[in-house]
Enzyme design. Sequence first.
Site, PDB file in Angstrom:
ATOM      1  N   ASP A  38       0.827  -1.211   0.000  1.00 40.66           N
ATOM      2  CA  ASP A  38       0.000   0.000   0.000  1.00 40.66           C
ATOM      3  C   ASP A  38       0.859   1.258   0.000  1.00 40.66           C
ATOM      4  O   ASP A  38       1.396   1.654   1.032  1.00 40.66           O
ATOM      5  CB  ASP A  38      -0.923  -0.006   1.230  1.00 40.66           C
ATOM      6  CG  ASP A  38      -2.113  -0.929   1.032  1.00 40.66           C
ATOM      7  OD1 ASP A  38      -2.789  -0.812   0.003  1.00 40.66           O
ATOM      8  OD2 ASP A  38      -2.353  -1.779   1.926  1.00 40.66           O
ATOM      9  N   ASP A  71     -10.564  -4.624  -1.644  1.00 40.77           N
ATOM     10  CA  ASP A  71      -9.568  -4.176  -0.667  1.00 40.77           C
ATOM     11  C   ASP A  71     -10.218  -3.317   0.418  1.00 40.77           C
ATOM     12  O   ASP A  71     -10.776  -2.258   0.121  1.00 40.77           O
ATOM     13  CB  ASP A  71      -8.497  -3.379  -1.424  1.00 40.77           C
ATOM     14  CG  ASP A  71      -7.346  -2.937  -0.548  1.00 40.77           C
ATOM     15  OD1 ASP A  71      -7.293  -3.327   0.630  1.00 40.77           O
ATOM     16  OD2 ASP A  71      -6.482  -2.184  -1.054  1.00 40.77           O
TER      17      ASP A  71
HETATM   18  C1  DX5 Z   1      -6.463   0.887   2.563  1.00 41.99           C
HETATM   19  C2  DX5 Z   1      -5.515  -0.118   1.955  1.00 41.99           C
HETATM   20  C3  DX5 Z   1      -5.801  -1.542   2.296  1.00 41.99           C
HETATM   21  C4  DX5 Z   1      -6.021  -1.866   3.722  1.00 41.99           C
HETATM   22  C5  DX5 Z   1      -6.289  -3.307   3.986  1.00 41.99           C
HETATM   23  O1  DX5 Z   1      -6.203   2.138   2.043  1.00 41.99           O
HETATM   24  O2  DX5 Z   1      -5.544  -0.032   0.563  1.00 41.99           O
HETATM   25  O3  DX5 Z   1      -4.952  -2.428   1.613  1.00 41.99           O
HETATM   26  O4  DX5 Z   1      -5.024  -1.375   4.532  1.00 41.99           O
HETATM   27  O5  DX5 Z   1      -6.310  -3.479   5.349  1.00 41.99           O
HETATM   28  P1  DX5 Z   1      -7.511  -4.097   6.165  1.00 41.99           P
HETATM   29  O6  DX5 Z   1      -7.604  -5.521   5.750  1.00 41.99           O
HETATM   30  O7  DX5 Z   1      -7.078  -3.885   7.546  1.00 41.99           O
HETATM   31  O8  DX5 Z   1      -8.777  -3.314   5.823  1.00 41.99           O
HETATM   32 ZN    ZN Z   2      -4.543  -1.594  -0.712  1.00 47.99          ZN
END
Ligand code: DX5
Ligand code: ZN
Length: 219
Positions: free
Chosen positions: A34, A179
């Site tokens: 990310d 996501d």
């Molecule tokens: C949010 C990110 C994600 C997220 C996923 O902006 O793109 O990839 O952090 O994390 P969880 O599974 O904790 O929602």
């Molecule tokens: Zn992400």
Amino acid sequence: MVEISTSILSMKEGEEAQTILGLEAAKTDYFHIDVMDGKFVEKDTYNKMLEYSSYIRRISNLPMDVHLMVENVEKAISDFSTIEPNIITFHYEACKDKNEVMEFINLIKDNNCKVGISIKPTTKIEEIYDVLPYVHTCLIMTVEPGKGGQTLITDMIDKIETLKKYITEKDLEIDIEVDGGINLVTAPKVKEAGANILVAGTAILKATDYKVIIDELRK
Ligand code: DX5
Ligand code: ZN
């Protein structure tokens, strides 16, 4: 086939090696990287993710799935291509027009990478129908991009269904990646709606056994 992409956003500092090797042993299909620039979203993870992803490149053979949440897409493509990811995904909302969307798609392909396009929860899926024939993956954000640990927005289930119906009708071979807020409760719903790549951060990293949770999310 459903694949699991583990977001390392919330990986604990000092536990990087054991986390990455543990996830590899538990057979995550991808590492989800990310990338945030402090502009497109508030947080800035840019340099940390460059560091983490080159470290992963050194210690693991698993593919990386780079999710760019940045304004300067061109620079990020060039910076993150160096870690030879399997796929680079950028946000439709970061582009000034459709010509720019196509430029970024071609730039990613020139770097021998698969291409993903992502949309935020408030962007309508219909807005990107015309670029779908040129990408490998459509990443539907099921939370507002910016941080981990949020709750999936249930309206996004309809969006996934609409996209699945559209790509089936048009006979397009694209992956539907989701996501944000994916866990054991939401995973069955997004899979049923048509998603085949599930990103999960918190649900996996907080679990006591990575293999058990990854298998459970995938099945
Ligand atoms: C949010 C990110 C994600 C997220 C996923 O902006 O793109 O990839 O952090 O994390 P969880 O599974 O904790 O929602
Ligand atoms: Zn992400």
